[in-house]
Design a protein around this motif. Structure first.
Motif, mmCIF file in Angstrom:
data_model
loop_
_atom_site.group_PDB
_atom_site.id
_atom_site.type_symbol
_atom_site.label_atom_id
_atom_site.label_comp_id
_atom_site.label_asym_id
_atom_site.label_seq_id
_atom_site.Cartn_x
_atom_site.Cartn_y
_atom_site.Cartn_z
ATOM 1 N N SER A 163 6.704 -5.795 3.678
ATOM 2 C CA SER A 163 7.223 -4.681 4.489
ATOM 3 C C SER A 163 8.129 -3.778 3.657
ATOM 4 C CB SER A 163 7.994 -5.212 5.699
ATOM 5 O OG SER A 163 7.135 -5.890 6.587
ATOM 6 N N LEU A 166 5.990 -1.604 1.345
ATOM 7 C CA LEU A 166 5.286 -0.526 2.039
ATOM 8 C C LEU A 166 6.238 0.553 2.546
ATOM 9 C CD1 LEU A 166 2.744 -2.648 4.106
ATOM 10 C CD2 LEU A 166 2.242 -1.277 2.084
ATOM 11 N N ARG A 167 7.421 0.154 2.966
ATOM 12 C CA ARG A 167 8.361 1.095 3.571
ATOM 13 C C ARG A 167 9.172 1.857 2.531
ATOM 14 N NH1 ARG A 167 13.513 0.025 5.330
ATOM 15 N NH2 ARG A 167 13.113 -2.200 5.046
ATOM 16 N N VAL A 168 9.486 1.214 1.378
ATOM 17 C CA VAL A 168 10.407 1.810 0.411
ATOM 18 C C VAL A 168 9.732 2.151 -0.924
ATOM 19 C CG1 VAL A 168 12.554 1.471 -0.880
ATOM 20 C CG2 VAL A 168 12.344 0.569 1.456
ATOM 21 N N GLY A 186 3.329 7.531 3.634
ATOM 22 C CA GLY A 186 4.297 6.745 4.395
ATOM 23 C C GLY A 186 3.786 6.349 5.764
ATOM 24 N N THR A 187 2.812 7.090 6.271
ATOM 25 C CA THR A 187 2.196 6.754 7.559
ATOM 26 C C THR A 187 1.574 5.363 7.529
ATOM 27 O OG1 THR A 187 1.635 9.096 7.768
ATOM 28 C CG2 THR A 187 0.612 7.614 9.332
ATOM 29 N N TYR A 189 2.786 2.653 6.595
ATOM 30 C CA TYR A 189 3.695 1.629 7.116
ATOM 31 C C TYR A 189 3.605 1.539 8.639
ATOM 32 C CZ TYR A 189 7.903 -1.055 8.101
ATOM 33 O OH TYR A 189 8.776 -2.005 8.565
ATOM 34 N N GLY A 190 3.390 2.688 9.282
ATOM 35 C CA GLY A 190 3.233 2.676 10.730
ATOM 36 C C GLY A 190 2.014 1.893 11.177
ATOM 37 N N TYR A 192 0.713 -0.569 9.458
ATOM 38 C CA TYR A 192 1.017 -1.970 9.116
ATOM 39 C C TYR A 192 1.847 -2.625 10.215
ATOM 40 C CZ TYR A 192 3.032 -5.923 6.548
ATOM 41 O OH TYR A 192 3.446 -7.169 6.148
ATOM 42 N N LYS A 193 2.808 -1.895 10.780
ATOM 43 C CA LYS A 193 3.648 -2.460 11.839
ATOM 44 C C LYS A 193 2.815 -2.876 13.051
ATOM 45 C CE LYS A 193 6.693 0.844 12.364
ATOM 46 N NZ LYS A 193 7.901 1.537 12.900
#
Length: 229
Positions: A163, A166-168, A186-187, A189-190, A192-193
């Motif tokens: 996480s 992917l986020r940072v 960056g989308t 990560y959305g 992935y959540k």
């Protein structure tokens, strides 16, 4: 499970990043995207097969399968974005069939394909359970469903590490490779959540398929899955 109402935003981002899509994907996968496609497809697609590349993008999964099978395949590319399909180029031994649509309403008859390939695409399903059911429907008896994608580790420490990447870290790599347009990755990560943990995904697939081979890499952050009808 699935993207639900978030799907429209994801598709619009995918439309915008077409010019840098392949280049950035290679970097953010730490250069392992090709290896993972080969590992997922080898021995699951056979010469003479009729395959559906679902969520095909530029057709990287079926291009890999075609190389493995020395060009002896019948290929159909299927993607929600017409511009993706138009950018497949001349990388195939012969021009594949193409169709536009979503996982939840696959416009093909039952038991039509020997294999369905999903490379970094099933995660973008609107409704994951319906998508898996539709893929099962269009596969022949003993057909194979091959998934290569991000994984969400079951181990909480590994999951936190993936996480964080992917986020940072990923947005920084994407910006370095693709400039300001790369920031739109960056989308990812959305998506992935909203993606189930690996064990839960395996269980979902087993609701429809008789057997699943589930291989992991990068601490469970990458998965290569083969499901058998």
């Amino acid at each position: 499970m699935g993207l639900g109402s978030y799907w429209g935003e994801v598709i619009e981002v995918l439309r915008q990043i077409i010019p840098i899509y392949d280049k950035v994907n290679s970097y953010i996968s730490l250069g392992k995207d090709k290896e993972h496609r080969i590992r997922g497809i080898t021995n699951r697609v056979q010469p003479g097969n009729h395959i559906l590349d679902a969520g095909s993008g530029f057709g990287n999964m079926s291009k890999t399968a075609e190389k493995i099978c020395d060009g002896n395949l019948s290929i159909t590319l299927y993607d929600p974005l017409v511009p993706m399909l138009k950018n497949t180029g001349t990388y195939f031994a012969k021009t594949p069939d193409m169709s536009c649509g979503v996982f939840e309403h696959i416009p093909f008859k039952e038991e039509q394909f020997d294999a369905v390939l999903c490379g970094y695409s099933l995660r973008d399903a609107i409704n994951l359970r319906i998508a898996i059911s539709e893929i099962h429907r269009v596969l022949k008896k003993d057909g194979r469903f091959v998934i290569v994608d991000l994984g969400k580790p079951d181990n909480p420490i590994s999951r936190a590490g993936v996480s964080f990447y992917l986020r940072v870290i990923l947005p920084m790599i994407a910006f370095a490779v693709g400039g300001r347009l790369g920031l739109k990755f960056g989308t990812l990560y959305g998506t992935y959540k909203r993606w189930p943990q690996n064990k839960k995904l395996e269980g979902l697939i087993l609701e429809k398929f008789s057997r699943v081979e589930f291989e992991q890499d990068l601490m469970g952050g990458a998965i290569m899955v083969a499901a058998y009808k």
